[in-house]
Design a protein around this motif. Structure first.
Motif, PDB file in Angstrom:
ATOM      1  N   TYR A 168       0.983  -1.231  -0.007  1.00 30.75           N
ATOM      2  CA  TYR A 168      -0.121   0.279  -0.667  1.00 30.75           C
ATOM      3  C   TYR A 168       1.133   1.810   0.263  1.00 30.75           C
ATOM      4  O   TYR A 168       0.544   2.225  -0.414  1.00 30.75           O
ATOM      5  CB  TYR A 168      -1.076  -0.229   1.324  1.00 30.75           C
ATOM      6  CG  TYR A 168      -1.395   1.157   1.279  1.00 30.75           C
ATOM      7  CD1 TYR A 168      -2.820   1.465   0.273  1.00 30.75           C
ATOM      8  CD2 TYR A 168      -1.781   2.544   1.770  1.00 30.75           C
ATOM      9  CE1 TYR A 168      -4.072   2.181   1.075  1.00 30.75           C
ATOM     10  CE2 TYR A 168      -2.179   3.460   1.913  1.00 30.75           C
ATOM     11  CZ  TYR A 168      -3.875   3.169   1.755  1.00 30.75           C
ATOM     12  OH  TYR A 168      -4.408   4.468   1.887  1.00 30.75           O
ATOM     13  N   HIS A 201      -1.603  -1.372  -5.147  1.00 30.25           N
ATOM     14  CA  HIS A 201      -3.160  -1.073  -3.983  1.00 30.25           C
ATOM     15  C   HIS A 201      -3.291  -3.607  -4.542  1.00 30.25           C
ATOM     16  O   HIS A 201      -3.753  -4.330  -3.841  1.00 30.25           O
ATOM     17  CB  HIS A 201      -4.343  -0.810  -4.714  1.00 30.25           C
ATOM     18  CG  HIS A 201      -3.736   0.925  -4.873  1.00 30.25           C
ATOM     19  ND1 HIS A 201      -3.842   1.817  -5.472  1.00 30.25           N
ATOM     20  CD2 HIS A 201      -3.936   1.717  -3.263  1.00 30.25           C
ATOM     21  CE1 HIS A 201      -3.388   2.508  -4.973  1.00 30.25           C
ATOM     22  NE2 HIS A 201      -3.744   2.665  -3.361  1.00 30.25           N
ATOM     23  N   ALA A 213      -1.040  -5.307  -2.068  1.00 31.65           N
ATOM     24  CA  ALA A 213      -2.482  -4.754  -0.964  1.00 31.65           C
ATOM     25  C   ALA A 213      -3.457  -5.969  -0.615  1.00 31.65           C
ATOM     26  O   ALA A 213      -3.641  -6.677   0.125  1.00 31.65           O
ATOM     27  CB  ALA A 213      -2.419  -3.460  -0.562  1.00 31.65           C
ATOM     28  N   ILE A 260      -8.776   0.035   1.044  1.00 28.37           N
ATOM     29  CA  ILE A 260      -7.503  -0.080  -0.115  1.00 28.37           C
ATOM     30  C   ILE A 260      -8.284   0.077  -1.058  1.00 28.37           C
ATOM     31  O   ILE A 260      -7.952   0.633  -2.143  1.00 28.37           O
ATOM     32  CB  ILE A 260      -7.134  -1.322   0.203  1.00 28.37           C
ATOM     33  CG1 ILE A 260      -6.353  -1.969   1.316  1.00 28.37           C
ATOM     34  CG2 ILE A 260      -5.866  -1.468  -1.192  1.00 28.37           C
ATOM     35  CD1 ILE A 260      -5.484  -3.165   1.956  1.00 28.37           C
TER      36      ILE A 260
END
Length: 558
Positions: free
Chosen positions: A121, A126, A129, A153
């Motif tokens: 992150y 993204h 993550a 997120i």
């Protein structure tokens, strides 16, 4: 006001803090020789060594102690602390390897999963993550907090539908005020403002002091144009004890939109007393042309002993726009010291004011003075070129720009000005080449995209590309009347006169004082067979640019 991005960082920062909790043994380690220490005592010793070395910045000793700890006492918290140490040392890949090892040993640890997700992150990765959190949830499908973590997120990545799906996975009984708030954020991101407002109302029912939820509710009312309801919610925030400037500024802005400047001034006076708040409030009044109220804010501030230097810029704007007094505005600008961040902006304003007053020689002298004094500032050659253009000397403007571009070859402002001057000199192909160069450097340069697309359409070539270029420019600046006009002209060249007519009418609503746009209005109306509208367009064009033979001929032909 907190937002979801800040929230996940706070969450992860808290995790980092938790990872620093000491791994104390149940009892102090016995003072015995190294060879006689038990594994437990050896682990305690290495923990103390690790902490001391880390605090002292001795990474080598910290690494040795960490290696020993992972061998002697590989509990979950050791993996978290070790990863934190490696991450802070810039050894991100090693931190990830350690966290993955920890997750393989402790697959139920949300702390380790979130820590690994955070390493991605922090680098805006993204997808990685999210994949990390998805793997964790596959093993721990009833960890509702983890669904929220993953939703945050998704929100930060702009993936509102996925965020909402994550949050809906949480049973209704577990949906506290925070879950409802994030669900509202996701819904609003999907344009479901009514649904978002309902969720926010439920959130503030569960937690009446949930400031962020109240603020988001007010914002959604404001976005939907329901200023009265927005004002009620912002006022509620003040009643709840919110003392920051943001709520007062939003209330001032709303009351100005409701044409209640005196009420806005009353709200201002109930707000903070710091200068930054006063300057922001004054800017709101001036933006809406309520100059008397702006003066009521600025004059008392200017008389205070602690008034910041930047107030003189605001006073200059007020003198020029509110009182049409360029001379007084210049005197205010001269009070701004060269150490102030607004100095160069103020200098440019002074130059424009001198030009507006017709004091062209003084303006040029000031440009040269500043260019000599600040040779690393590219805006002064740009201003000098603008001065020569204003005087009708495009050749001299080009000479100045050529010299500047040789020094700052990727300065898109200089390049754009050079491309415009080349076109004015009849060197259109060279101007287009410059615009191509600009969008190679900056693909989001709306002016260059618009210029290039418009010129291609005007020449009747590469019309599909022209449409793509101007459409992209309008996405970047959706309220720019000049770009709307360009798009109308592209559609006109493509033969889609109905779309062109729709767009050109929008263009004159945004820019009513541009002769070329009114000429386009006339051309498109004439093609549509709307003779009265065509006459209106051509007459307005001639009022703005009298004696234009081409436009007069079009009017006479109707």
């Amino acid at each position: 006001m907190h937002r979801h991005t800040a929230a996940i960082l706070v969450l992860l920062a808290a995790l980092g803090a938790a990872s620093c909790a000491p791994l104390r043994p149940d009892t102090a380690p016995p003072a015995v020789p190294v060879a006689e220490r038990s594994p437990r005592a050896e682990a305690a010793y290495n923990y103390l060594k690790f902490e001391e070395a880390r605090r002292a910045g001795n990474d080598a000793d910290a690494q040795d102690a960490l290696d020993a700890l992972l061998r002697l006492d590989p509990r979950e918290s050791v993996f978290r602390q070790g990863a934190d140490f490696l991450w802070r040392a810039g050894r991100v890949d090693e931190a990830r390897v350690l966290l993955k090892d920890g997750i393989s040993r402790y697959p139920g640890s949300r702390e380790l999963a979130v820590a690994l997700a955070n390493t991605y992150y922090a680098e805006r990765r993204h997808d990685d993550a999210i994949a990390t959190m998805s793997d964790y949830l596959a093993r721990n499908p009833q960890d509702w907090t983890a669904y929220k973590d993953m939703a945050l997120i998704h929100l930060d990545a702009g993936q509102h539908a996925q965020a909402l799906e994550n949050l809906r996975s949480i049973p209704p009984a577990e949906r506290n005020a925070a879950i409802l708030y994030y669900s509202a954020k996701a819904s609003a991101g999907l344009g479901l403002n009514r649904q978002a407002r309902e969720m926010l109302r439920e959130a503030v029912t569960k937690d009446v002091f949930f400031v962020e939820a109240w603020a988001e509710l007010a914002y959604l009312f404001e976005v939907d144009g329901n200023y009265l309801e927005a004002e009620k919610v912002y006022t509620r925030l003040l009643d709840l004890g919110e003392t920051g400037s943001e709520v007062h500024l939003r209330l001032i802005s709303l009351n100005l939109k409701l044409n209640q400047p005196d009420r806005a001034l009353e709200i201002y006076r109930k707000g903070p007393t710091d200068a930054a708040y006063a300057l922001e409030a004054a800017a709101l009044f001036m933006d809406e042309k309520f100059y008397e109220q702006a003066r009521a804010v600025l004059v008392p501030l200017s008389e205070r002993g602690d008034a910041p230097d930047r107030i003189w810029f605001s006073m200059a704007v007020l003198a020029y726009e509110g009182d049409s007094d360029a001379g007084r505005a210049i005197r205010y600008l001269e009070r701004i010291p060269d150490t102030d961040p607004n100095y160069h902006r103020a200098a440019q304003f002074r130059i424009h004011l001198l030009l507006d007053k017709g004091e062209t020689e003084q303006a040029l002298d000031l440009i040269h003075e500043l260019a000599d004094r600040y040779p690393d500032q590219s805006q002064y050659p740009l201003l000098e070129a603008g001065y020569h253009q204003r005087q009708g000397d495009n050749a001299q403007a080009l000479a100045v720009l050529d010299k500047a571009v040789s020094r700052w070859p990727e300065d898109t402002q200089l390049l754009y000005s050079r491309g415009v001057v080349l076109e004015k000199l009849g060197r259109t192909d060279e101007g287009l080449e410059v615009m191509e160069q600009i969008i190679t450097i900056d693909s989001e340069h709306a002016d260059a995209l618009n210029f290039l697309g418009y010129m291609l359409a005007d020449q009747g070539r590469e019309l599909e590309r022209a449409l793509m270029l101007v459409s992209r420019a309008l996405e970047i600046e959706p309220d720019n009347g000049y770009i709307i006009d360009s798009l109308a002209w592209v559609h006109f060249r493509l033969g889609d006169t109905r779309k062109a007519w729709e767009l050109v009418r929008r263009a004159v609503e945004h820019v009513a004082d541009e002769a070329d746009i009114w000429e386009h209005y006339g051309d498109i109306a004439a093609r549509m067979g709307l003779r009265d509208k065509a006459r209106e367009g051509y007459r307005n064009s001639l009022e703005l640019r009298p004696g234009e033979v081409r436009v007069q001929g079009k009017l006479d032909a109707l």
